[in-house]
Design a protein around this motif. Structure first.
Motif, PDB file in Angstrom:
ATOM      1  N   GLU A   1       0.825  -1.230   0.000  1.00  0.00           N
ATOM      2  CA  GLU A   1       0.000   0.000   0.000  1.00  0.00           C
ATOM      3  C   GLU A   1       0.849   1.265   0.000  1.00  0.00           C
ATOM      4  OE1 GLU A   1      -1.620  -1.614   3.962  1.00  0.00           O
ATOM      5  OE2 GLU A   1      -3.038  -0.012   3.366  1.00  0.00           O
ATOM      6  N   ALA A   2       2.151   1.136   0.365  1.00  0.00           N
ATOM      7  CA  ALA A   2       2.958   2.323   0.710  1.00  0.00           C
ATOM      8  C   ALA A   2       3.549   3.035  -0.511  1.00  0.00           C
ATOM      9  CB  ALA A   2       4.097   1.918   1.636  1.00  0.00           C
ATOM     10  N   ASP A   3       3.565   4.384  -0.438  1.00  0.00           N
ATOM     11  CA  ASP A   3       4.291   5.179  -1.436  1.00  0.00           C
ATOM     12  C   ASP A   3       5.758   5.248  -1.034  1.00  0.00           C
ATOM     13  OD1 ASP A   3       1.835   6.146  -2.858  1.00  0.00           O
ATOM     14  OD2 ASP A   3       1.438   6.914  -0.829  1.00  0.00           O
ATOM     15  N   VAL A   4       5.976   5.252   0.294  1.00  0.00           N
ATOM     16  CA  VAL A   4       7.348   5.307   0.814  1.00  0.00           C
ATOM     17  C   VAL A   4       7.508   4.230   1.891  1.00  0.00           C
ATOM     18  CG1 VAL A   4       9.047   6.701   2.068  1.00  0.00           C
ATOM     19  CG2 VAL A   4       7.544   7.783   0.364  1.00  0.00           C
ATOM     20  N   VAL A   5       8.628   3.468   1.824  1.00  0.00           N
ATOM     21  CA  VAL A   5       8.942   2.491   2.872  1.00  0.00           C
ATOM     22  C   VAL A   5      10.034   3.097   3.746  1.00  0.00           C
ATOM     23  CG1 VAL A   5       9.877   0.209   3.387  1.00  0.00           C
ATOM     24  CG2 VAL A   5       8.285   0.506   1.479  1.00  0.00           C
TER      25      VAL A   5
ATOM     26  N   ILE B   1      16.210  -3.826   1.968  1.00  0.00           N
ATOM     27  CA  ILE B   1      16.283  -2.545   1.250  1.00  0.00           C
ATOM     28  C   ILE B   1      16.502  -2.789  -0.254  1.00  0.00           C
ATOM     29  CG2 ILE B   1      17.793  -0.518   0.919  1.00  0.00           C
ATOM     30  CD1 ILE B   1      18.084  -0.341   3.939  1.00  0.00           C
ATOM     31  N   SER B   2      17.387  -3.768  -0.577  1.00  0.00           N
ATOM     32  CA  SER B   2      17.650  -4.057  -2.001  1.00  0.00           C
ATOM     33  C   SER B   2      16.359  -4.509  -2.689  1.00  0.00           C
ATOM     34  CB  SER B   2      18.686  -5.181  -2.138  1.00  0.00           C
ATOM     35  OG  SER B   2      19.750  -4.949  -1.268  1.00  0.00           O
ATOM     36  N   LYS B   3      15.589  -5.376  -1.980  1.00  0.00           N
ATOM     37  CA  LYS B   3      14.335  -5.881  -2.586  1.00  0.00           C
ATOM     38  C   LYS B   3      13.359  -4.725  -2.841  1.00  0.00           C
ATOM     39  CE  LYS B   3      13.775 -10.721  -1.306  1.00  0.00           C
ATOM     40  NZ  LYS B   3      14.519 -10.814   0.020  1.00  0.00           N
ATOM     41  N   ARG B   4      13.182  -3.851  -1.846  1.00  0.00           N
ATOM     42  CA  ARG B   4      12.251  -2.730  -2.019  1.00  0.00           C
ATOM     43  C   ARG B   4      12.722  -1.823  -3.154  1.00  0.00           C
ATOM     44  NH1 ARG B   4      10.798  -5.779   1.348  1.00  0.00           N
ATOM     45  NH2 ARG B   4      10.010  -6.708  -0.558  1.00  0.00           N
ATOM     46  N   ALA B   5      14.044  -1.603  -3.242  1.00  0.00           N
ATOM     47  CA  ALA B   5      14.574  -0.737  -4.308  1.00  0.00           C
ATOM     48  C   ALA B   5      14.311  -1.377  -5.664  1.00  0.00           C
ATOM     49  CB  ALA B   5      16.073  -0.525  -4.086  1.00  0.00           C
ATOM     50  N   SER B   6      14.503  -2.721  -5.739  1.00  0.00           N
ATOM     51  CA  SER B   6      14.287  -3.396  -7.037  1.00  0.00           C
ATOM     52  C   SER B   6      12.797  -3.387  -7.413  1.00  0.00           C
ATOM     53  CB  SER B   6      14.786  -4.852  -6.945  1.00  0.00           C
ATOM     54  OG  SER B   6      13.966  -5.562  -6.015  1.00  0.00           O
ATOM     55  N   GLU B   7      11.919  -3.216  -6.441  1.00  0.00           N
ATOM     56  CA  GLU B   7      10.478  -3.105  -6.733  1.00  0.00           C
ATOM     57  C   GLU B   7      10.097  -1.665  -7.101  1.00  0.00           C
ATOM     58  OE1 GLU B   7       9.340  -6.378  -3.213  1.00  0.00           O
ATOM     59  OE2 GLU B   7       8.969  -4.203  -2.955  1.00  0.00           O
TER      60      GLU B   7
ATOM     61  N   LYS C   1      10.300   0.918  -5.057  1.00  0.00           N
ATOM     62  CA  LYS C   1       9.741   1.639  -3.908  1.00  0.00           C
ATOM     63  C   LYS C   1      10.641   2.808  -3.529  1.00  0.00           C
ATOM     64  CE  LYS C   1       5.992  -0.529  -2.579  1.00  0.00           C
ATOM     65  NZ  LYS C   1       4.707   0.182  -2.721  1.00  0.00           N
ATOM     66  N   ARG C   2      10.040   3.927  -3.081  1.00  0.00           N
ATOM     67  CA  ARG C   2      10.819   5.028  -2.520  1.00  0.00           C
ATOM     68  C   ARG C   2      11.189   4.629  -1.092  1.00  0.00           C
ATOM     69  NH1 ARG C   2      13.198   7.454  -5.958  1.00  0.00           N
ATOM     70  NH2 ARG C   2      13.611   9.082  -4.444  1.00  0.00           N
ATOM     71  N   ILE C   3      12.452   4.853  -0.724  1.00  0.00           N
ATOM     72  CA  ILE C   3      12.954   4.382   0.578  1.00  0.00           C
ATOM     73  C   ILE C   3      13.529   5.532   1.393  1.00  0.00           C
ATOM     74  CG2 ILE C   3      14.694   2.923   1.713  1.00  0.00           C
ATOM     75  CD1 ILE C   3      14.492   1.076  -0.805  1.00  0.00           C
ATOM     76  N   VAL C   4      13.161   5.580   2.678  1.00  0.00           N
ATOM     77  CA  VAL C   4      13.812   6.476   3.637  1.00  0.00           C
ATOM     78  C   VAL C   4      14.399   5.573   4.723  1.00  0.00           C
ATOM     79  CG1 VAL C   4      13.490   8.260   5.396  1.00  0.00           C
ATOM     80  CG2 VAL C   4      12.271   8.434   3.215  1.00  0.00           C
ATOM     81  N   ALA C   5      15.718   5.693   4.962  1.00  0.00           N
ATOM     82  CA  ALA C   5      16.369   4.845   5.979  1.00  0.00           C
ATOM     83  C   ALA C   5      16.793   5.702   7.158  1.00  0.00           C
ATOM     84  CB  ALA C   5      17.578   4.147   5.373  1.00  0.00           C
ATOM     85  N   THR C   6      16.535   5.201   8.366  1.00  0.00           N
ATOM     86  CA  THR C   6      16.993   5.881   9.582  1.00  0.00           C
ATOM     87  C   THR C   6      17.531   4.825  10.544  1.00  0.00           C
ATOM     88  OG1 THR C   6      16.417   7.505  11.287  1.00  0.00           O
ATOM     89  CG2 THR C   6      14.723   5.851  10.738  1.00  0.00           C
TER      90      THR C   6
ATOM     91  N   SER D   1       9.083  13.941   8.237  1.00  0.00           N
ATOM     92  CA  SER D   1       7.992  14.196   7.280  1.00  0.00           C
ATOM     93  C   SER D   1       8.532  14.865   6.012  1.00  0.00           C
ATOM     94  CB  SER D   1       6.928  15.078   7.929  1.00  0.00           C
ATOM     95  OG  SER D   1       6.415  14.433   9.083  1.00  0.00           O
ATOM     96  N   ASP D   2       9.482  15.802   6.171  1.00  0.00           N
ATOM     97  CA  ASP D   2      10.113  16.436   4.995  1.00  0.00           C
ATOM     98  C   ASP D   2      10.784  15.360   4.145  1.00  0.00           C
ATOM     99  OD1 ASP D   2      11.460  19.225   6.961  1.00  0.00           O
ATOM    100  OD2 ASP D   2       9.405  18.713   6.304  1.00  0.00           O
ATOM    101  N   ALA D   3      11.521  14.466   4.818  1.00  0.00           N
ATOM    102  CA  ALA D   3      12.265  13.418   4.089  1.00  0.00           C
ATOM    103  C   ALA D   3      11.301  12.531   3.314  1.00  0.00           C
ATOM    104  CB  ALA D   3      13.065  12.590   5.078  1.00  0.00           C
ATOM    105  N   VAL D   4      10.194  12.171   3.953  1.00  0.00           N
ATOM    106  CA  VAL D   4       9.210  11.304   3.298  1.00  0.00           C
ATOM    107  C   VAL D   4       8.588  12.015   2.091  1.00  0.00           C
ATOM    108  CG1 VAL D   4       6.871  10.387   3.643  1.00  0.00           C
ATOM    109  CG2 VAL D   4       8.682   9.838   5.279  1.00  0.00           C
ATOM    110  N   ARG D   5       8.259  13.308   2.256  1.00  0.00           N
ATOM    111  CA  ARG D   5       7.649  14.056   1.140  1.00  0.00           C
ATOM    112  C   ARG D   5       8.649  14.203  -0.005  1.00  0.00           C
ATOM    113  NH1 ARG D   5       4.929  17.225   5.419  1.00  0.00           N
ATOM    114  NH2 ARG D   5       2.737  16.519   5.406  1.00  0.00           N
ATOM    115  N   GLU D   6       9.894  14.519   0.319  1.00  0.00           N
ATOM    116  CA  GLU D   6      10.932  14.668  -0.711  1.00  0.00           C
ATOM    117  C   GLU D   6      11.096  13.340  -1.455  1.00  0.00           C
ATOM    118  OE1 GLU D   6      12.061  18.634  -0.550  1.00  0.00           O
ATOM    119  OE2 GLU D   6      12.944  17.065  -1.805  1.00  0.00           O
ATOM    120  N   SER D   7      11.161  12.258  -0.686  1.00  0.00           N
ATOM    121  CA  SER D   7      11.364  10.941  -1.285  1.00  0.00           C
ATOM    122  C   SER D   7      10.197  10.581  -2.197  1.00  0.00           C
ATOM    123  CB  SER D   7      11.500   9.894  -0.172  1.00  0.00           C
ATOM    124  OG  SER D   7      11.701   8.619  -0.731  1.00  0.00           O
TER     125      SER D   7
END
Ligand code: SF4
Length: 424
Positions: A37-41, A60-66, A68-73, A103-109
């Motif tokens: 469902e997610a726009d950003v993981v 992370i590699s799997k989500r990137a290959s799909e 998906k926009r990714i934010v890591a912390t 929230s800024d990071a998620v919107r930018e991503s």
């Protein structure tokens, strides 16, 4: 826009994910329950062991290959950001001291941009919780970030840095919010709960007394304490631990039973001091249970040192031992030392695992026939699981009891890890 939060690692990371959840919702961003469902993981990462790191990189590699926009912390964002960028070049990387800008990071991503936020800031992260936070029976509340030590094996230090204790008033507010929202168990957590407040002229035992004055039907579990600081406040800590507000449970990660190896690790205490602390707390806080952490195969560890570690287990009879095989983490002092061959580390780990299991089973057998009050904290299709006042885990065959309820139980059987009971 929808965000899915994937959390790895310790109770502190889970507490941080609750803070992130609160900030996103306050900023009108929906947190959803699945990646699909997610726009950003959003991935809250951990670096404590290479095995954890491998799992996270795979995810992370799997989500990137799909696509998906990714934010890591989390800790990898601070310790090894280059590894995230290597496997997900478009991922945004936000270190924990910057999560108030999540929230800024998620919107930018979500708009296709990649941002990196790694500036160090001393923020009172726990103050971001509000009356709409929480809602579960078991909640984690962070009390500080970083620590005052510099242990040779630790990659977390590279990310979390020096001690930053959060304000007592913010912590107490968070506890009140959680209890109002139905929490029955509060887990107080940080890198090193034992160092709490030493940068503010207070300490964990003072905070415990303040928490004990909060109204409500809840129990508090005090998180991991590096034994290095315990001598400063042990009497007050033992007295506070004896109040009904706290589980009679202490997590003291000794890491090695050898004084020589502890010095090599940079741990500021001796096995004798920890043995004395445990004896003192057992005398003052009746029924207290102990958890410890041990590393086998740390560079410089000889057969004699390893034997000292096994002696420590026999002498102190901890209820639970988290046993780890030493793995060198990049950038740590230990990674630059002469390593013990893997084969030898495996051999020692096999011996220690058996020793620990036998010791824990012996300790647990003493509970057979005993009766306890038990707070149910987990439920699955086979059982309802709870905790005694000494934080011993009890498995009940009756899976109909919902978390948050209490039951009087009698212990009928044990393994080296759990107690089995029947409801009275
Ligand atoms: S106390 Fe030691 S092991 Fe714990 S976070 Fe600090 S440096 Fe790492």
């Amino acid at each position: 826009m929808q965000v899915y939060i994937k959390t790895y690692g310790c109770s502190l990371n889970h507490a941080d994910s609750s803070i992130i959840d609160t900030i996103l919702k306050e900023d009108g961003i929906r947190v959803c329950n699945s990646e699909s469902e997610a726009d950003v993981v959003l991935v809250n990462t951990c670096v404590v062991k290479s095995s954890a790191e491998r799992r996270i990189i795979d995810y992370i590699s799997k989500r990137a290959s799909e696509g998906k926009r990714i934010v890591a912390t989390g800790c990898m964002a601070g310790s090894y950001p280059e590894r995230i960028s290597k496997y997900a070049p478009e991922a945004s990387v936000i270190t924990t001291p910057n999560i108030m800008r999540i929230s800024d990071a998620v919107r930018e991503s979500a708009s296709g941009n990649t941002i990196m936020l790694s500036e160090y800031r001393k923020i009172d992260r726990v103050s971001y919780f509000n009356k709409d936070s929480f809602g579960r029976v078991v909640e984690q509340i962070p009390i500080s970030d970083g620590c005052m030590s510099s242990c040779g094996f630790c990659a977390t230090k590279l990310s979390r840095g020096t001690l930053n204790s959060f304000a007592e008033s913010s912590i107490l507010n968070a506890v009140r919010f959680a209890v109002k929202r139905g929490a029955k168990e509060i887990q107080i957590t940080s890198q090193d709960v034992g160092a709490y407040g030493l940068d503010r002229g207070t300490n964990i035992s003072e905070l415990m007394w303040s928490i004990s004055e909060i109204e409500g039907d809840f129990k508090v579990r005090i998180g991991m304490l590096n034994p290095e600081h315990l001598w400063r406040y042990i009497e007050n800590f033992a007295a506070a631990l004896s109040s009904d507000r706290f589980y009679k449970f202490v997590h003291l990660p000794i890491q090695s039973g050898s004084e020589k190896v502890l010095r090599a690790m940079g741990r500021g205490y001796t096995p004798e001091q920890v043995t004395d602390h445990i004896a003192y707390l057992r005398k003052k806080a009746t029924g207290v249970s102990f958890m410890t952490d041990l590393i086998v195969g740390y560079p410089t560890e000889t057969d004699k040192d390893f034997a000292d570690t096994l002696d420590f287990v026999r002498a102190t009879e901890p209820d639970t031992v988290n046993l780890s095989k030493f793995t060198a983490r990049p950038g740590t002092r230990a990674s630059r030392m002469t390593q013990i061959p893997d084969k030898e580390i495996k051999r020692r780990s096999t011996i220690a695992t058996k020793e620990v299991h036998d010791a824990q089973r012996l300790v647990n057998q003493r509970h057979i026939g005993k009766r306890y009050k038990c707070l149910i904290t987990e439920q699955n299709d086979r059982s309802s699981n709870g905790r005694t006042d000494s934080y011993k885990q009890v498995v009940l065959a009756d899976s109909s009891i919902i978390p948050g309820e209490r039951r009087d139980v009698e212990i009928t059987a044990v393994t080296s890890n759990v107690l089995y009971g029947k409801v009275l």
